[in-house]
Design an enzyme around this catalytic site. Structure first.
Site, PDB file in Angstrom:
ATOM      1  N   GLN A 243      -4.634  -1.404   9.538  1.00  0.00           N
ATOM      2  CA  GLN A 243      -4.593  -2.736   8.927  1.00  0.00           C
ATOM      3  C   GLN A 243      -5.220  -3.761   9.867  1.00  0.00           C
ATOM      4  O   GLN A 243      -4.942  -3.777  11.065  1.00  0.00           O
ATOM      5  CB  GLN A 243      -3.124  -3.097   8.609  1.00  0.00           C
ATOM      6  CG  GLN A 243      -2.952  -4.373   7.818  1.00  0.00           C
ATOM      7  CD  GLN A 243      -3.544  -4.319   6.413  1.00  0.00           C
ATOM      8  OE1 GLN A 243      -3.644  -3.266   5.799  1.00  0.00           O
ATOM      9  NE2 GLN A 243      -3.969  -5.456   5.900  1.00  0.00           N
TER      10      GLN A 243
ATOM     11  N   ASP B  12     -10.587   3.339   3.887  1.00  0.00           N
ATOM     12  CA  ASP B  12     -10.862   1.903   3.760  1.00  0.00           C
ATOM     13  C   ASP B  12     -12.369   1.659   3.617  1.00  0.00           C
ATOM     14  O   ASP B  12     -12.795   0.581   3.215  1.00  0.00           O
ATOM     15  CB  ASP B  12     -10.391   1.181   5.032  1.00  0.00           C
ATOM     16  CG  ASP B  12      -9.290   0.172   4.762  1.00  0.00           C
ATOM     17  OD1 ASP B  12      -9.099  -0.195   3.591  1.00  0.00           O
ATOM     18  OD2 ASP B  12      -8.640  -0.249   5.735  1.00  0.00           O
TER      19      ASP B  12
ATOM     20  N   LYS C 101       0.843  -1.202   0.000  1.00  0.00           N
ATOM     21  CA  LYS C 101       0.000   0.000   0.000  1.00  0.00           C
ATOM     22  C   LYS C 101       0.880   1.255   0.000  1.00  0.00           C
ATOM     23  O   LYS C 101       0.634   2.214  -0.740  1.00  0.00           O
ATOM     24  CB  LYS C 101      -0.926  -0.013   1.228  1.00  0.00           C
ATOM     25  CG  LYS C 101      -2.032  -1.045   1.102  1.00  0.00           C
ATOM     26  CD  LYS C 101      -2.832  -1.262   2.386  1.00  0.00           C
ATOM     27  CE  LYS C 101      -3.865  -2.365   2.170  1.00  0.00           C
ATOM     28  NZ  LYS C 101      -4.685  -2.680   3.344  1.00  0.00           N
TER      29      LYS C 101
HETATM   30  N1  GUN Z   1      -6.974  -6.777   6.022  1.00  0.00           N
HETATM   31  C1  GUN Z   1      -7.319  -7.504   4.946  1.00  0.00           C
HETATM   32  N2  GUN Z   1      -7.823  -6.711   3.983  1.00  0.00           N
HETATM   33  C2  GUN Z   1      -7.801  -5.455   4.464  1.00  0.00           C
HETATM   34  C3  GUN Z   1      -8.181  -4.196   3.922  1.00  0.00           C
HETATM   35  O1  GUN Z   1      -8.665  -4.062   2.803  1.00  0.00           O
HETATM   36  N3  GUN Z   1      -7.990  -3.145   4.749  1.00  0.00           N
HETATM   37  C4  GUN Z   1      -7.480  -3.270   5.994  1.00  0.00           C
HETATM   38  N4  GUN Z   1      -7.353  -2.167   6.728  1.00  0.00           N
HETATM   39  N5  GUN Z   1      -7.116  -4.402   6.511  1.00  0.00           N
HETATM   40  C5  GUN Z   1      -7.273  -5.497   5.752  1.00  0.00           C
END
Ligand code: GUN
Length: 284
Positions: free
Chosen positions: A97, A120, A53
């Protein structure tokens, strides 16, 4: 017949170019979009996701900050970190996350993120607003799936869309987004009795259960678009989705590979949401 492979990696790079142009336009106005990514603990998969990311942000010119907190960080400390970022003008997007350690209440964490910075799309407001078709930030994975379908010119309106998986991150928001586009939507789970009865009606089949090989070729309508959101690490180290790719690609019209399908699009939509957040925070 062999399905058209939807190359998520290639499409993601193409789509990111247009978002980079929007970043460049913001920079011409003296605005640098900023994303804060919070990771708690040492989950190896989370570390890879977070790294990717940050890299994607860097590539399109978004400023990013990684906040790496220890596994035993207190909930209060994490909430304070988020509240500080809510008040930090150079940060337009905040991402925590998941998963979080068990001693932390994930709902409390997600509700603490300011709605305007919830890139998100996991805040109750954003999830709830999907019901009225007015969300600010669609959750990145279903948003990425929608983008893949549109980019591949796969019609949505009037089509039978079947979603297997009912998570808050993928299945439920995906259903709302396809419904908003006038698809006829069914939501199944890995526990659905006679799953094949539903999947074989699907013009668009989105699978997100975390169960390798759940979907086999006999369950797929010839010519269907099959979108595999699963990512599973097998004992032999291979990374596979929830769909038997080799079998299903002989029947489907379109199919996404794993890896290289939905994954790169999830990150692209995070970039998109961060740019939108910066644009909205700096409306002329
Ligand atoms: N863990 C697995 N997929 C995601 C996501 O799209 N965003 C976040 N913040 N955590 C995750």
């Amino acid at each position: 017949m062999s399905a058209i492979i939807i190359d998520g990696k290639k499409i993601a790079l193409e789509v990111r170019k247009s978002w980079k142009e929007r970043v460049d336009r913001l920079k011409q106005r003296g605005i640098l979009p900023g994303l804060a990514v919070i990771i708690v603990g040492n989950n190896p998969a989370s570390q890879v996701y977070v790294r990717n990311k940050i890299k994607a942000c860097h590539e399109v010119g978004i400023h990013s900050e990684l906040i790496d907190l220890p596994e035993d960080v207190s909930e209060t400390q994490l909430l304070m970190t988020i509240e500080n970022l809510n008040q930090t003008p150079i940060i337009n997007g905040i991402l925590v996350q998941l998963p979080l350690p068990k001693h932390i209440d994930v709902n409390k964490v997600l509700e603490t993120i300011s709605v305007e910075k919830d890139v998100d799309g996991f805040h109750l407001y954003n999830l709830g607003a999907l019901m009225s078709g007015n969300t600010i930030f669609p959750p990145c994975t279903p948003f990425g799936v929608q983008c893949l379908l549109e980019y591949s010119n796969i019609p949505i309106e009037g089509q039978n869309a079947v979603i297997v998986g009912r998570s808050n991150i993928v299945g439920k928001p995906m259903a709302m987004m396809l419904l908003q586009k006038n698809a006829t939507v069914s939501i199944c789970t890995s526990k659905t009795r006679d799953l094949k009865q539903f999947t074989s009606l699907a013009d668009i089949l989105v699978v997100a259960t975390g169960k390798p090989n759940l979907i086999t070729s006999d369950m797929v309508k010839p010519g269907a678009a099959v979108i595999d959101v699963g990512i599973n690490r097998l004992e032999d180290g291979r990374l596979v989705g929830d769909v038997d790719f080799e079998g299903v690609k002989k029947v489907a019209g379109y199919i996404t590979p794993v890896p290289g399908g939905v994954g790169p699009m999830t990150i692209t939509m995070l970039v998109a949401n961060t740019v939108i957040a910066a644009e909205q925070a700096n409306q002329a």
